[in-house]
Scaffold this active site. Sequence first.
Site, short mmCIF file in Angstrom:
data_model
loop_
_atom_site.label_atom_id
_atom_site.label_comp_id
_atom_site.label_asym_id
_atom_site.label_seq_id
_atom_site.Cartn_x
_atom_site.Cartn_y
_atom_site.Cartn_z
N GLY A 144 -4.74 -5.93 3.30
CA GLY A 144 -4.51 -4.47 3.14
C GLY A 144 -5.04 -3.69 4.13
O GLY A 144 -4.32 -3.53 5.12
N MET A 196 0.84 -1.22 0.03
CA MET A 196 0.08 -0.01 0.17
C MET A 196 0.77 1.37 -0.04
O MET A 196 1.92 1.55 0.93
CB MET A 196 -1.01 -0.07 1.26
N CYS A 212 -3.36 -1.73 -10.21
CA CYS A 212 -3.63 -0.34 -9.61
C CYS A 212 -4.71 0.18 -10.41
O CYS A 212 -4.66 0.19 -11.77
CB CYS A 212 -2.52 0.69 -9.64
C1 LIG Z 1 -4.07 3.44 0.56
C2 LIG Z 1 -3.97 2.28 -0.34
C3 LIG Z 1 -2.67 2.27 -1.15
C4 LIG Z 1 -2.49 1.08 -1.97
N1 LIG Z 1 -1.31 0.96 -2.86
C5 LIG Z 1 -1.10 -0.28 -3.40
C6 LIG Z 1 0.08 -0.42 -4.16
O1 LIG Z 1 1.19 0.48 -3.89
N2 LIG Z 1 0.30 -1.53 -4.85
C7 LIG Z 1 -0.72 -2.48 -4.64
O2 LIG Z 1 -0.49 -3.64 -5.62
N3 LIG Z 1 -1.94 -2.22 -4.26
C8 LIG Z 1 -2.22 -1.38 -3.36
N4 LIG Z 1 -3.26 -1.26 -2.84
C9 LIG Z 1 -4.30 -2.17 -2.98
C10 LIG Z 1 -4.10 -3.19 -1.75
O3 LIG Z 1 -2.88 -3.70 -1.65
C11 LIG Z 1 -5.18 -4.23 -1.73
O4 LIG Z 1 -5.21 -5.02 -2.99
C12 LIG Z 1 -6.67 -3.69 -1.46
O5 LIG Z 1 -6.51 -2.74 -0.72
C13 LIG Z 1 -7.65 -4.62 -1.38
O6 LIG Z 1 -7.35 -5.40 -0.18
P1 LIG Z 1 -7.78 -5.12 1.13
O7 LIG Z 1 -9.36 -5.07 1.09
O8 LIG Z 1 -7.37 -6.18 2.36
O9 LIG Z 1 -7.43 -3.64 1.66
C14 LIG Z 1 -3.40 -0.07 -2.07
C15 LIG Z 1 -4.66 0.25 -1.03
C16 LIG Z 1 -4.89 1.10 -0.33
C17 LIG Z 1 -5.95 1.52 0.40
#
Ligand SMILES: Cc1cc2nc3c(=O)[nH]c(=O)nc-3n(C[C@H](O)[C@H](O)[C@H](O)COP(=O)(O)O)c2cc1C
Length: 333
Positions: A223, A14, A97
Amino acid sequence: MLFDTDFPVWLSPMEDVTNPPFRRLCKRMGADVVVTEFVPTDAVIRNVAHSLKKFDFDESERPLGIQIYGHLEDAMVEGARLAAAAKPDFIDINWGCPVKKIAGRGAGSGIFKDIPKMLRITEQIVKAVDVPVTVKTRLGWDEQSKVIVEVAERLQDVGINALSIHGRTRAQLYTGEADWTLIGEVKNNPYMYIPIYGNGDIKTPERVAEVKQRYNVDGVLVGRASIGNPWIFREIKHYLQTGDKLPSPTHQERLDICRQHLLDVIEWKGLKKGISQMRQHYSNYFHSIPYFKPLRIELLRATELDHILEIFDRIADFLESSDPASILSHSSD
Ligand SMILES: Cc1cc2nc3c(=O)[nH]c(=O)nc-3n(C[C@H](O)[C@H](O)[C@H](O)COP(=O)(O)O)c2cc1C
């Protein structure tokens, strides 16, 4: 096997969150695998210092992946080579992304508009680096093009070592609920032999046990639920091992960890950016503390370290005395 652990629980990459201090913290709390914030390859090849700094990690973080993104073929391959030179355990390519300025240019999930290019770049990176290569992606571009089952086969064909799938399309951004059925289809496709890691809306240890059992995934990425809540990793690990739930961290533990996290992020990012990056963590760190609500806005607005530490002291006083007056009084009034 890519990792020693049977069912790795990852700290999902993230931006502005998974910096070295937070990765180390999550690791201490039981995360098996951590990944850097995504690093733009076009900036890396131009030697942009703040992007290169994102390659930094320390040995305690292993196994660690450096995640790269971009839309320019040569820059992606050269960027991967430079990332590999930092000696991570693996390189993770971000094909997921959804942010407009990134996907709109064909990077991140924008690559679903040109799948041959996705395969070409991925294959070149696999050939160019001497560490394993993984991909993190989504189900497809939109509801009408959920192509992940076929794309997963092709990515495996070009030589990636593992695939992480967030159960949403690009069009969904972060709305609706993650759909794990297609993640399960990829995992249970007899053609697939690489590990498949599932991602999306994991908020509890019980949910991890459920997706493990129901979709047969090889591990999960957590995440948003880890933001201000690094304890989730030890809670998940404990539950998977024993079937029992660990008690939540105490208020005092929350305060102590948050204070140290703040100081470490400031050391890493500098005062201004460090203070700003920590804001997204406070609500989760302190949500269970009575009378936190009025402090929340004050914490989010505070721009001076002394002021933030003084708010933390008030929380500490309150935890000792249980007197709401101690949390509400403001010494700089
Ligand atoms: C603030 C934020 C920044 C993120 N930055 C990235 C990133 O740099 N690379 C990536 O693959 N996913 C990024 N994501 C996506 C997360 O890795 C993840 O795939 C997504 O939030 C879904 O998972 P979760 O429901 O557990 O949050 C980001 C998500 C958030 C909320």
